[in-house]
Design a protein around this motif. Structure first.
Motif, PDB file in Angstrom:
ATOM      1  N   PRO A  12      -4.704   4.778   3.027  1.00 21.27           N
ATOM      2  CA  PRO A  12      -3.918   5.872   2.450  1.00 21.27           C
ATOM      3  C   PRO A  12      -2.425   5.544   2.432  1.00 21.27           C
ATOM      4  O   PRO A  12      -1.847   5.200   3.465  1.00 21.27           O
ATOM      5  CB  PRO A  12      -4.196   7.044   3.380  1.00 21.27           C
ATOM      6  N   VAL A  13      -1.808   5.645   1.257  1.00 27.44           N
ATOM      7  CA  VAL A  13      -0.398   5.317   1.099  1.00 27.44           C
ATOM      8  C   VAL A  13       0.330   6.446   0.363  1.00 27.44           C
ATOM      9  O   VAL A  13      -0.290   7.232  -0.351  1.00 27.44           O
ATOM     10  CB  VAL A  13      -0.215   3.984   0.333  1.00 27.44           C
ATOM     11  N   SER A  14       1.640   6.498   0.539  1.00 28.71           N
ATOM     12  CA  SER A  14       2.417   7.533  -0.146  1.00 28.71           C
ATOM     13  C   SER A  14       2.937   7.061  -1.499  1.00 28.71           C
ATOM     14  O   SER A  14       3.152   7.875  -2.387  1.00 28.71           O
ATOM     15  CB  SER A  14       3.588   7.989   0.732  1.00 28.71           C
ATOM     16  N   ASP A  15       3.154   5.760  -1.649  1.00 31.98           N
ATOM     17  CA  ASP A  15       3.714   5.202  -2.879  1.00 31.98           C
ATOM     18  C   ASP A  15       2.951   3.918  -3.201  1.00 31.98           C
ATOM     19  O   ASP A  15       3.094   2.914  -2.505  1.00 31.98           O
ATOM     20  CB  ASP A  15       5.206   4.917  -2.675  1.00 31.98           C
ATOM     21  N   GLN A  16       2.137   3.962  -4.241  1.00 35.20           N
ATOM     22  CA  GLN A  16       1.287   2.817  -4.563  1.00 35.20           C
ATOM     23  C   GLN A  16       2.089   1.574  -4.939  1.00 35.20           C
ATOM     24  O   GLN A  16       1.689   0.468  -4.599  1.00 35.20           O
ATOM     25  CB  GLN A  16       0.289   3.174  -5.668  1.00 35.20           C
ATOM     26  N   ASP A  17       3.201   1.734  -5.626  1.00 36.73           N
ATOM     27  CA  ASP A  17       3.994   0.562  -5.994  1.00 36.73           C
ATOM     28  C   ASP A  17       4.605  -0.103  -4.763  1.00 36.73           C
ATOM     29  O   ASP A  17       4.594  -1.328  -4.643  1.00 36.73           O
ATOM     30  CB  ASP A  17       5.092   0.937  -6.997  1.00 36.73           C
ATOM     31  N   ARG A  18       5.136   0.693  -3.853  1.00 37.47           N
ATOM     32  CA  ARG A  18       5.698   0.144  -2.610  1.00 37.47           C
ATOM     33  C   ARG A  18       4.601  -0.538  -1.797  1.00 37.47           C
ATOM     34  O   ARG A  18       4.784  -1.638  -1.272  1.00 37.47           O
ATOM     35  CB  ARG A  18       6.358   1.254  -1.794  1.00 37.47           C
ATOM     36  N   ALA A  19       3.438   0.105  -1.706  1.00 39.84           N
ATOM     37  CA  ALA A  19       2.316  -0.468  -0.961  1.00 39.84           C
ATOM     38  C   ALA A  19       1.847  -1.770  -1.612  1.00 39.84           C
ATOM     39  O   ALA A  19       1.595  -2.763  -0.924  1.00 39.84           O
ATOM     40  CB  ALA A  19       1.171   0.534  -0.882  1.00 39.84           C
ATOM     41  N   LYS A  20       1.734  -1.761  -2.928  1.00 39.02           N
ATOM     42  CA  LYS A  20       1.321  -2.973  -3.652  1.00 39.02           C
ATOM     43  C   LYS A  20       2.272  -4.118  -3.335  1.00 39.02           C
ATOM     44  O   LYS A  20       1.839  -5.239  -3.052  1.00 39.02           O
ATOM     45  CB  LYS A  20       1.286  -2.690  -5.151  1.00 39.02           C
ATOM     46  N   ASP A  21       3.567  -3.852  -3.371  1.00 43.92           N
ATOM     47  CA  ASP A  21       4.551  -4.884  -3.064  1.00 43.92           C
ATOM     48  C   ASP A  21       4.352  -5.426  -1.655  1.00 43.92           C
ATOM     49  O   ASP A  21       4.367  -6.641  -1.433  1.00 43.92           O
ATOM     50  CB  ASP A  21       5.969  -4.325  -3.230  1.00 43.92           C
ATOM     51  N   PHE A  22       4.129  -4.553  -0.676  1.00 49.20           N
ATOM     52  CA  PHE A  22       3.922  -4.992   0.706  1.00 49.20           C
ATOM     53  C   PHE A  22       2.662  -5.837   0.830  1.00 49.20           C
ATOM     54  O   PHE A  22       2.692  -6.930   1.402  1.00 49.20           O
ATOM     55  CB  PHE A  22       3.836  -3.781   1.647  1.00 49.20           C
ATOM     56  N   TYR A  23       1.551  -5.352   0.316  1.00 48.36           N
ATOM     57  CA  TYR A  23       0.286  -6.061   0.494  1.00 48.36           C
ATOM     58  C   TYR A  23       0.257  -7.391  -0.260  1.00 48.36           C
ATOM     59  O   TYR A  23      -0.334  -8.365   0.211  1.00 48.36           O
ATOM     60  CB  TYR A  23      -0.902  -5.160   0.111  1.00 48.36           C
ATOM     61  N   VAL A  24       0.896  -7.444  -1.411  1.00 46.90           N
ATOM     62  CA  VAL A  24       0.926  -8.689  -2.189  1.00 46.90           C
ATOM     63  C   VAL A  24       1.997  -9.642  -1.648  1.00 46.90           C
ATOM     64  O   VAL A  24       1.721 -10.817  -1.417  1.00 46.90           O
ATOM     65  CB  VAL A  24       1.146  -8.383  -3.691  1.00 46.90           C
ATOM     66  N   THR A  25       3.213  -9.136  -1.422  1.00 44.95           N
ATOM     67  CA  THR A  25       4.317 -10.004  -1.012  1.00 44.95           C
ATOM     68  C   THR A  25       4.239 -10.379   0.462  1.00 44.95           C
ATOM     69  O   THR A  25       4.278 -11.558   0.809  1.00 44.95           O
ATOM     70  CB  THR A  25       5.669  -9.320  -1.319  1.00 44.95           C
ATOM     71  N   ALA A  26       4.126  -9.403   1.351  1.00 46.57           N
ATOM     72  CA  ALA A  26       4.141  -9.686   2.793  1.00 46.57           C
ATOM     73  C   ALA A  26       2.817 -10.247   3.292  1.00 46.57           C
ATOM     74  O   ALA A  26       2.793 -11.200   4.072  1.00 46.57           O
ATOM     75  CB  ALA A  26       4.503  -8.430   3.576  1.00 46.57           C
ATOM     76  N   LEU A  27       1.692  -9.671   2.839  1.00 42.79           N
ATOM     77  CA  LEU A  27       0.387 -10.113   3.338  1.00 42.79           C
ATOM     78  C   LEU A  27      -0.264 -11.192   2.483  1.00 42.79           C
ATOM     79  O   LEU A  27      -1.255 -11.788   2.897  1.00 42.79           O
ATOM     80  CB  LEU A  27      -0.570  -8.915   3.467  1.00 42.79           C
TER      81      LEU A  27
END
Length: 124
Positions: A12-27
Motif C-alpha cells: 500500500p502506497v500513497s503516491d504510485q509515481d513516488r513509489a515506482k521511482d523508489f522500487y525501480v531506482t533504489a531497489l
C-alpha cells in the motif's frame, strides 16, 4: 495442494509515481505492468526474473499506505545492497547478525517495512 509460490504481494502506497521511482531506482525492480484500468492504475513491479511481484496500490483501491510489514527479500550480497540503498537515500538499519542469519531492515517512502536477508545458513 499444488501452490508453487506467491504471485503478487500488495504494497500500500500513497503516491504510485513516488513509489515506482523508489522500487525501480533504489531497489532495482523492473516495471511489470503500469496500466490504467478504468479509475484504477495497476502498477506492478518485481525483481528481475522473480516469480513474485508487487502491486503498488493506493488508498483509493482500499489499502492503507505504509501498512505492509514483515515482507522478506533475499539478496546474494547483503552488505553491497545495504550500501547501495543508503547511497540512494533509503532508510536501512543493519545488517545485523542473528541466530538464523544476517539481515537488515528497509523502509520505503510510505513506511512499508521489509527485511533484507542474506541466504539462511543450512538448518534454517
Amino acid at each position: 495442494m499444488n501452490i508453487t509460490h506467491a504471485k503478487i504481494v500488495t504494497v500500500p502506497v500513497s503516491d504510485q509515481d513516488r513509489a515506482k521511482d523508489f522500487y525501480v531506482t533504489a531497489l532495482g525492480f523492473e516495471v511489470v505492468v503500469d496500466q490504467q484500468m478504468g479509475p484504477v492504475r495497476w502498477l506492478q513491479v518485481a525483481p528481475k526474473d522473480a516469480q513474485t511481484s508487487f502491486t503498488l496500490a493506493t488508498a483509493e483501491q482500499g489499502f492503507t499506505p505504509g501498512s505492509a510489514t514483515g515482507i522478506v527479500l533475499e539478496t546474494s550480497d547483503l552488505d553491497a545492497d545495504c550500501a547501495e540503498l543508503l547511497k540512494a537515500g533509503a532508510a536501512v538499519q543493519g545488517p545485523t547478525e542473528l541466530p538464523w542469519g544476517r539481515q537488515a531492515t528497509l523502509t520505503d517512502p510510505d513506511g512499508n517495512s521489509f527485511v533484507l536477508s542474506a541466504p539462511a545458513p543450512s538448518g534454517f
